[in-house]
Design an enzyme around this catalytic site. Structure first.
Site, PDB file in Angstrom:
ATOM      1  N   ARG A 156      -2.133 107.047 -38.896  1.00 38.92           N
ATOM      2  CA  ARG A 156      -0.897 106.267 -38.763  1.00 38.92           C
ATOM      3  C   ARG A 156       0.071 106.698 -39.854  1.00 38.92           C
ATOM      4  O   ARG A 156      -0.263 107.519 -40.718  1.00 38.92           O
ATOM      5  CB  ARG A 156      -1.195 104.778 -38.922  1.00 38.92           C
ATOM      6  CG  ARG A 156      -1.945 104.471 -40.226  1.00 38.92           C
ATOM      7  CD  ARG A 156      -2.054 103.010 -40.515  1.00 38.92           C
ATOM      8  NE  ARG A 156      -3.013 102.713 -41.565  1.00 38.92           N
ATOM      9  CZ  ARG A 156      -2.801 102.847 -42.859  1.00 38.92           C
ATOM     10  NH1 ARG A 156      -1.639 103.328 -43.294  1.00 38.92           N
ATOM     11  NH2 ARG A 156      -3.733 102.532 -43.739  1.00 38.92           N
ATOM     12  N   HIS A 216      -8.621  98.916 -55.775  1.00 40.03           N
ATOM     13  CA  HIS A 216      -8.603  99.899 -54.679  1.00 40.03           C
ATOM     14  C   HIS A 216      -7.333  99.798 -53.820  1.00 40.03           C
ATOM     15  O   HIS A 216      -7.298 100.321 -52.713  1.00 40.03           O
ATOM     16  CB  HIS A 216      -9.847  99.761 -53.795  1.00 40.03           C
ATOM     17  CG  HIS A 216     -11.135  99.904 -54.543  1.00 40.03           C
ATOM     18  ND1 HIS A 216     -11.562 101.105 -55.069  1.00 40.03           N
ATOM     19  CD2 HIS A 216     -12.084  98.990 -54.880  1.00 40.03           C
ATOM     20  CE1 HIS A 216     -12.718 100.932 -55.678  1.00 40.03           C
ATOM     21  NE2 HIS A 216     -13.052  99.656 -55.581  1.00 40.03           N
ATOM     22  N   LYS A 261     -16.232 106.388 -41.186  1.00 36.60           N
ATOM     23  CA  LYS A 261     -16.231 107.388 -42.255  1.00 36.60           C
ATOM     24  C   LYS A 261     -17.378 108.381 -42.142  1.00 36.60           C
ATOM     25  O   LYS A 261     -17.210 109.575 -42.424  1.00 36.60           O
ATOM     26  CB  LYS A 261     -16.272 106.681 -43.614  1.00 36.60           C
ATOM     27  CG  LYS A 261     -14.991 105.954 -43.984  1.00 36.60           C
ATOM     28  CD  LYS A 261     -15.105 105.360 -45.379  1.00 36.60           C
ATOM     29  CE  LYS A 261     -13.769 104.799 -45.867  1.00 36.60           C
ATOM     30  NZ  LYS A 261     -13.281 103.691 -45.072  1.00 36.60           N
ATOM     31  N   GLU A 303     -22.095 108.105 -51.472  1.00 32.21           N
ATOM     32  CA  GLU A 303     -21.373 109.287 -51.954  1.00 32.21           C
ATOM     33  C   GLU A 303     -21.500 109.414 -53.469  1.00 32.21           C
ATOM     34  O   GLU A 303     -21.657 108.413 -54.180  1.00 32.21           O
ATOM     35  CB  GLU A 303     -19.884 109.200 -51.602  1.00 32.21           C
ATOM     36  CG  GLU A 303     -19.577 109.421 -50.148  1.00 32.21           C
ATOM     37  CD  GLU A 303     -18.072 109.449 -49.892  1.00 32.21           C
ATOM     38  OE1 GLU A 303     -17.709 109.864 -48.790  1.00 32.21           O
ATOM     39  OE2 GLU A 303     -17.285 109.056 -50.785  1.00 32.21           O
TER      40      GLU A 303
END
Length: 642
Positions: free
Chosen positions: A296, A234, A116, A200
């Site tokens: 994907r 999540h 990430k 973040e």
């Protein structure tokens, strides 16, 4: 186009790929573990290869075995599906070395988006907006804490190699940072072998909106957006396309950003660019930020297919075989609205814990169904417990929601605990109906979303089914002096619901349960309760009462042997429920030992063996073989030995 491909996956995605291959005349090879020897995808494929035991690490994740299976069967290409090896660049390189085409992006493109922090740095260079945060290399705790303070709380700590919410922690105040950092690192290290994290800014009213992209290695197009904001732990639950409240201006900006992201890494095939969106005050062109790219096909791709009329798997096969992109951006249009619900074998009240069991019944309602299981299959503990995805399309969002509600209400699953009732309540939630969706909705209203609606009318249906009264019987309701009546008990978790059913004759019954006194009448279309036709129905399946309809529920029945043993402790073994004595195995005066078979009783379409609870002598026989008993009738009385 390829002549034969191997599918390096299982379950519903393997079956879905096979469906497209059949239509295109492409032969398919399935791979399977020992746990999947009788799986649906194995039965559907033209060929199947056993690649190892149940453990994924020894079968579906074993690169050498999958590559060898492709070579041995003459497969020209491999479709990875999603999960397992679908985003593993080492797998892509192994296939390249073996001369087998990977139906997806290059190893370099996968690596570019695999971490990430590196991916976000690349996106900044490409002009794609990213969430304010720290994506640097330093993993010093003091440095990370200082960066969090500069970003401003609340912040998210996220594993750089993460996914599925693992290695992610929300930190709302500076005092919680150190503990959250340590916890996130430990989880990330165990899940991904990499404990590095990034920091973040946490968006207070977040929405999860993603854009479906497709590239040919040079240029890319987008197939519009999906809203995946409804999540638990999540993990996505309901997905829809297009996103509620989306404007043409914001769609154009997000689509442009997603295409930039794909073209920046020379992306080939189907992919998804995920954005975190500030939902406060409506969507705006400067209110979305790049989160990650899934290199994907996504689980939720059917909603994009439904609104565009495009088969994304067909596009994957065509581009991988060397054909150009099948369409230009201007060729693509949105038609109507689509919603998808993920049906899982899971115990929602217990915290969405995965469940296992045999699918005693599996009937799907109207809509598109993507599934890898059939009635009679077993949901095993080895793999993801998804049963199916139900996708419905409508001219408007309201029509799509109504169609999905109908599809869920008509779906019947017995033999394993599912989230079916939870899904029905979720799409009926006022905020979801209005399109006011955000990622915290489920957690915020979890209690209401997981509380079943046990109305007296529904409990009456369950009680009638528990007593085997759904179908008429000869002489129904006949009694000499007073109406026939039976006690009934239903168990839902730790709760015990007591009631009584009395026959009134002519297919009518009085049901006293749940604090209500109701009249139920059998009609051609099902039960009528208090004069109202019931759309729900209850059935006794494998010893449990299943309630199907808008509010699916499952009730256990009291253990008749436990009830009999409790009564026998006082010297008498009593019939725990109405039934028929099929056989007697003792005589009066006979000595018995604890556990000896005394009688066999048939009730609720099942045989129940009544056993001696302790040593003693048969003092009294209250029945003979063939006798019809009511609950509480004496079967055997045993006197303890002196």
């Amino acid at each position: 186009m390829f002549d034969k491909i191997l599918i390096a996956n299982r379950g519903e995605i393997a079956c879905r790929v096979i469906d497209t291959c059949r239509r295109l005349g492409v032969k398919t090879v399935a791979v399977y573990s020992q746990a999947d020897v009788d799986a649906r995808h194995v039965a559907m494929a033209d060929e199947a290869v056993l690649i190892g035991p149940a453990a994924s690490s020894l079968s579906y994740l074993d690169i050498a075995k999958v590559v060898q299976a492709a070579q041995d069967t003459g497969a020209q290409a491999v479709h990875p599906g999603y999960g397992f090896l679908s985003e593993n660049p080492d797998f892509v390189e192994a296939l390249d070395k073996a001369g087998v085409t990977f139906i997806g992006p290059s190893a370099q493109a996968i690596r570019a988006m695999g971490l990430k922090d590196a991916a976000k740095a690349r996106m900044v260079k490409a002009g794609v907006p990213v969430v304010p945060g720290y994506h640097g290399e330093s993993q010093d705790p003091g440095k990370l804490e200082a960066e969090a303070a500069q970003i401003g709380y609340p912040v998210l700590i996220k594993a750089v190699a993460g996914g599925g919410g693992r290695g992610m922690r929300l930190v709302e105040a500076p005092r919680d940072f150190e503990e959250a950092l340590e916890s996130a690192r430990i989880e990330a290290l165990g899940a991904f072998g990499n404990g590095d994290v990034l920091i973040e800014k946490y968006i207070q009213h977040p929405r999860h909106i993603e854009v479906q992209v497709f590239g040919d290695g040079t240029r890319a197009v987008h197939l519009f957006e999906r809203d995946c904001s409804l999540q638990r732990r999540h993990q996505k639950v309901i997905e829809e396309a297009p996103a509620p409240g989306m404007t043409a201006e914001v769609r154009a900006a997000m689509g442009e950003a997603a295409v930039k992201a794909a073209e920046a890494i020379g992306y080939k095939g189907a992919g998804t660019v995920e954005f975190i969106v500030d939902g406060a005050g409506g969507l705006r062109p400067d209110g979305f930020w790049f989160m990650e790219m899934n290199t994907r096909l996504q689980v939720e791709h059917p909603v994009s297919e439904e609104i565009t009329g495009i088969d994304l798997v067909e596009w994957q096969l065509r581009v991988a075989s060397g054909e150009p992109l099948p369409a230009q951006q201007n060729d693509l249009r949105i038609t109507g609205h689509a919603m998808e619900a993920r049906l899982y074998a899971e115990d929602v009240p217990a915290g969405f814990l995965p469940a296992t069991g045999r699918l005693e019944r599996l009937v799907f309602g109207p809509g598109r169904v993507d599934t890898g299981v059939r009635e009679g299959d077993t949901i095993s503990p080895h793999y993801d417990p998804m049963i199916a995805k139900l996708t419905c399309h409508g001219a408007t969002r309201a029509e799509a929601r109504a169609a999905l509600a109908e599809g869920l209400a008509a779906t019947q699953v017995a033999g394993v605990v599912t989230n079916l009732g939870f899904l029905g309540r979720l799409i009926d939630h006022a905020a979801f109906r209005s399109g006011d969706v955000e990622t915290g909705l489920i957690a915020r209203d979890l209690e209401a979303l997981t509380a079943p609606c046990e109305t007296p009318e529904l409990l009456a249906l369950a009680a009638l089914a528990a007593l085997g009264l759904n179908a008429p019987a000869p002489g129904e309701g006949f009694a000499l002096w007073e109406p026939l009546g039976w006690p009934v008990a239903l168990l839902r978790g730790e709760a015990r619901i007591e009631g009584r059913v009395s026959a009134l004759g002519g297919g009518a019954y009085r049901v006293e349960i749940g604090g209500a006194d109701l009249r139920a009448e059998r009609a051609a279309s099902g039960w009528r309760v208090e004069g109202r036709s019931m759309t729900a129905e209850a059935e006794l399946i494998a010893g449990r009462v299943h309630l199907f309809g808008a509010e699916p529920m499952v009730f256990d029945l009291p253990d008749p042997l436990a009830a009999g043993a409790e009564a026998a402790g006082e010297g008498a073994l009593l019939a725990p429920m109405p039934g028929v004595v099929r056989s007697l195995h003792v005589r009066k005066g006979e000595a018995v030992r604890a556990g000896d078979r005394l009688a066999v009783m048939e009730a609720m379409k099942m045989e129940h063996v009544m056993r001696a609870p302790h040593d003693g002598v048969v003092a009294e026989l209250g029945v003979a073989a063939g006798d019809q008993l009511e609950a509480g009738a004496l079967i055997v009385r045993i006197e303890a030995e002196a």
